[in-house]
Design a protein around this motif. Structure first.
Motif, short mmCIF file in Angstrom:
data_model
loop_
_atom_site.label_atom_id
_atom_site.label_comp_id
_atom_site.label_asym_id
_atom_site.label_seq_id
_atom_site.Cartn_x
_atom_site.Cartn_y
_atom_site.Cartn_z
N GLU A 6 0.83 -1.20 0.00
CA GLU A 6 0.00 0.00 0.00
C GLU A 6 0.86 1.25 0.00
OE1 GLU A 6 -2.06 -2.89 3.01
OE2 GLU A 6 -0.03 -2.22 2.55
N GLY A 8 0.25 5.93 -0.13
CA GLY A 8 -0.65 7.06 -0.26
C GLY A 8 -1.25 7.59 1.02
N ARG A 19 -5.65 9.65 -1.71
CA ARG A 19 -5.81 8.52 -2.61
C ARG A 19 -4.83 7.44 -2.20
NH1 ARG A 19 -8.16 7.75 -7.57
NH2 ARG A 19 -7.27 6.11 -8.92
N SER A 21 -3.21 3.67 -2.80
CA SER A 21 -2.95 2.73 -3.88
C SER A 21 -2.41 1.43 -3.31
CB SER A 21 -1.94 3.31 -4.88
OG SER A 21 -2.47 4.44 -5.54
N CYS A 22 -2.68 0.35 -4.02
CA CYS A 22 -2.20 -0.96 -3.61
C CYS A 22 -1.66 -1.66 -4.86
CB CYS A 22 -3.32 -1.77 -2.99
SG CYS A 22 -2.86 -3.47 -2.57
N SER A 80 -7.06 1.14 -6.20
CA SER A 80 -6.95 2.43 -5.54
C SER A 80 -8.21 2.72 -4.74
CB SER A 80 -6.74 3.54 -6.58
OG SER A 80 -5.54 3.35 -7.29
N GLN A 82 -10.00 6.21 -3.62
CA GLN A 82 -10.08 7.67 -3.57
C GLN A 82 -10.98 8.04 -2.41
OE1 GLN A 82 -8.52 10.09 -5.46
NE2 GLN A 82 -9.45 11.53 -4.02
N CYS A 96 -4.82 -3.16 2.40
CA CYS A 96 -5.26 -3.73 1.14
C CYS A 96 -5.30 -5.25 1.29
CB CYS A 96 -4.27 -3.33 0.04
SG CYS A 96 -4.58 -4.05 -1.57
#
Length: 127
Positions: A6, A8, A19, A21-22, A80, A82, A96
């Motif tokens: 992960e 962000g 946001r 992310s993975c 992702s 958001q 994640c």
């Protein structure tokens, strides 16, 4: 085996956005779903959002509906999250997760349905 990393997370004021992310690596073709969970201090891990890898079907916990959006990029093996209109109660360690188990829902909402996990990324929302 699937590895998840992960990124962000960070510190943001209430009302702001982040946001997450993975990035997935390894046997990513075996994934049926990916999801996000969170755990606040002293609380149990909580489902946040999930997305089916093939159909793109999504589901969310009620508390984030309309504020968070989960998406995937299968070509990049990434998912992702958001997060908009963040609230102090969104503060948690966000994980994640990936499901490679061939049975059950393609949009699972319980942690037992996922068999791979990342290390987590911290999200802190100040009031």
């Amino acid at each position: 085996q699937v590895q998840l990393v992960e990124s962000g997370g960070g510190l943001v004021q209430a009302g702001g956005s982040l946001r997450l992310s993975c990035a997935a690596s390894g046997r990513t073709s075996s994934m049926y779903a990916m999801g996000w969970f969170r755990q606040a201090p002293g609380k149990e891990r909580e489902f946040v959002a999930t997305i089916a890898r093939i159909s793109g079907t999504t589901d969310y916990v009620d508390s984030v509906k309309g504020r968070f959006t989960i998406s995937r990029d299968n070509a990049k093996n990434m998912v992702s999250l958001q997060m908009n209109s963040l609230k102090p109660e969104d503060t948690a360690l966000y994980y994640c997760a990936a499901k490679t188990l061939p049975y059950g829902s393609r949009t699972p909402k319980t942690s037992n349905d996922y068999n791979y996990w990342g290390q987590g990324t911290q999200v802190t929302v100040s009031s």
